[in-house]
Design an enzyme around this catalytic site. Structure first.
Site, PDB file in Angstrom:
ATOM      1  N   ASP A   1       0.818  -1.218   0.000  1.00  0.00           N
ATOM      2  CA  ASP A   1       0.000   0.000   0.000  1.00  0.00           C
ATOM      3  C   ASP A   1       0.852   1.268   0.000  1.00  0.00           C
ATOM      4  O   ASP A   1       0.611   2.191   0.791  1.00  0.00           O
ATOM      5  CB  ASP A   1      -0.937   0.020   1.218  1.00  0.00           C
TER       6      ASP A   1
ATOM      7  N   GLU B   1     -10.800  -0.126  -4.784  1.00  0.00           N
ATOM      8  CA  GLU B   1     -10.365   0.353  -3.479  1.00  0.00           C
ATOM      9  C   GLU B   1      -8.953   0.902  -3.642  1.00  0.00           C
ATOM     10  O   GLU B   1      -8.479   1.113  -4.753  1.00  0.00           O
ATOM     11  CB  GLU B   1     -10.423  -0.756  -2.420  1.00  0.00           C
TER      12      GLU B   1
END
Length: 498
Positions: A13, A176
């Site tokens: 991430d 997402e």
């Protein structure tokens, strides 16, 4: 040059920004403490530690591994890193507390001030617009934008709140991993999702010239670099001082975790073009803003004579009452706090990331202060862990392997009696092409390394949601108060394994 994968370590991430000549990257740290690590680079390829944003987050019972609770697979993730008007901002959610946190600082190395944003914003991304208004983009399947108030504590009353894009009923993974950026008057939202007919992580981008207008776009990268069908996606883009653009995404790489991938970005009609001909190129040209700079390693050996180096993180909150660093002796000692059924419940387990494609670690353990039933040693920490350790059984020292299976069953090899209370342990891991295997060894009096147990299969699973790590552990199975002393931790990467 061939630069990928970046770091060869579990830094998922990623969110990267540039401030003058320095790039900063934040990554998910989940249940490890201290947390929310910031790295820096001058070429986007080589990275080193700068700081952790917090020592502990909320110090809940679960974060402290108390009363059988834990936050495996939860904790902080998918942070947004921004620099605005002389101040750094980091925003993230923690899935165990269901809160949205905002940390701010005038300097990247802190001190950082903590506050909350009212609401819960999955994979949130901050936007400071040029007109002084502030927003957060977030969501799963449906991607929303919410305008925040001036002090970033809550949604702005009567502010903008709308659905931007959606990926309804995607059977694998809907949109997402939001990253919103404003570039040359256009708003860009970078997202991850999967192909609908099979699992394949894919990067998407949508853009608009107005936050109230229609966002158009689609997939911009669907490529696994020829690696096991694991797609490269999730992240944003960053520019260099000379005007070039790059994307920093990540790739699922099996049990070792999710590893950053760098690729060039060009532009066509105000829309980003990722890679070359739809793929991550093997060779990427990069330039350093500080040629010749020497980076400090992100993982490595430690003699414990210089305090706790930043390459180490505790599994959950540490309890300072039950560990001790002795710089003079070069030791790290863990004292058991409570009776545990297995090592994932043990407090003060000290960890380092494992590296791709293979790595090994060794450590010396002094077990003279163990109590009956205690186990101490070296592990490959994940839900399905492997460990080699020493225990005290009927007053004698025994070496054993712990083998946590995918089905949750914990196997222990029959203990091998040893005459010495001081043992060297070695653990090797092979992640090449997602082989994901670990092997355990021990030796007495610096003799030959002796294998113990069987080859252990490692997995990346959502129960922990992190890459596998080396861990130094000690836990009590019968009574508390025993301790183990660790020294001479050695870390070997693929080039050093004999």
């Amino acid at each position: 040059m061939n630069v990928n994968p970046i770091t060869r370590l579990d830094y998922p991430d990623p969110d990267v920004i540039r401030v003058e000549d320095t790039y900063y990257m934040v990554s998910t740290t989940m249940h490890f403490m201290p947390g929310c690590e910031i790295l820096q680079s001058f070429d986007l390829v080589h990275w080193e530690h700068v700081t952790y944003i917090y020592e502990t987050l909320d110090h809940t019972d679960a974060q402290q591994l108390k009363s059988g609770q834990n936050i495996y697979g939860q904790g902080m993730w998918a942070a947004s890193l921004r620099y605005h008007e002389g101040r750094f901002y980091i925003c993230f959610v923690a899935n165990d507390t269901r809160k949205t946190y905002l940390y701010t600082s005038e300097k990247i190395d802190g001190p950082w001030k903590k506050q909350l944003i009212e609401g819960f914003y999955h994979d949130g991304s901050l936007l400071f617009d040029e007109d002084g208004r502030n927003y957060i983009v977030y969501g799963n399947d449906e991607i929303w934008i919410t305008e925040l108030n001036e002090d970033l504590t809550a949604p702005r009353k009567d502010g903008l709140h709308r659905l931007l894009v959606s990926d309804h009923k995607n059977p694998e993974l809907g949109y997402e991993g939001s990253h919103i950026q404003k570039i040359n008057g256009y708003y860009y939202i970078f997202l991850v999702h999967s192909l609908r007919d099979r699992w394949m992580r894919t990067e998407a981008c949508f853009y608009s010239d107005s936050l109230e207008g229609e966002f158009t776009g689609g997939d911009v990268l669907c490529d696994d670099r020829g690696y096991c069908g694991q797609g490269v996606a999730q992240g944003g883009i960053v520019d260099t001082p000379d005007g070039k653009w790059y994307a920093m995404l990540f790739q699922d790489s099996g049990a070792v975790g999710r590893i950053p991938i760098l690729l060039p970005v060009t532009w066509k009609d105000h829309f980003p073009v990722f890679g070359q001909n739809g793929h991550v190129p093997e060779e990427i040209e990069v330039h350093s803003t500080r040629p010749g700079y020497i980076y400090q390693p992100l993982v490595g050996s430690d003699d414990f004579r210089n305090g706790l180096l930043p390459r180490w993180q505790f599994n959950h909150d540490p309890d300072p009452r039950y560990y001790h660093l002795d710089a003079l002796q070069g030791t790290y000692t863990i004292t058991t706090r409570e009776v545990c059924t297995e090592l994932t419940q043990a407090v003060n387990t000290l960890t380092q990331r494992m590296s791709y494609p293979s790595c090994a670690a060794e450590v010396t353990v002094d077990a003279s202060a163990l109590k009956e039933g205690d186990v101490a040693g070296l592990c490959a920490l994940q839900g399905c862990y492997a460990a080699v350790g020493i225990t005290k059984h009927h007053g004698k020292y025994e070496v054993l392997m712990l083998d946590k299976k995918e089905d949750g069953i914990l196997d222990m090899t029959e203990g091998t009696v040893v005459e010495s209370h001081q043992i060297d342990f070695r653990l090797e891991a092979d992640f090449c092409n997602m082989k994901d295997e670990a092997r355990c060894y021990y030796r007495v009096n610096k003799g030959d390394w002796l294998p113990i147990g069987t080859v252990h299969k490692l997995y990346f699973k959502l129960d922990h949601f992190t890459g596998c790590r080396f861990g130094l552990f000690c836990y009590a199975a019968e009574e508390t108060g025993g301790s183990a002393c660790f020294r001479d931790f050695k870390y070997y990467d693929v080039d050093e394994i004999s």
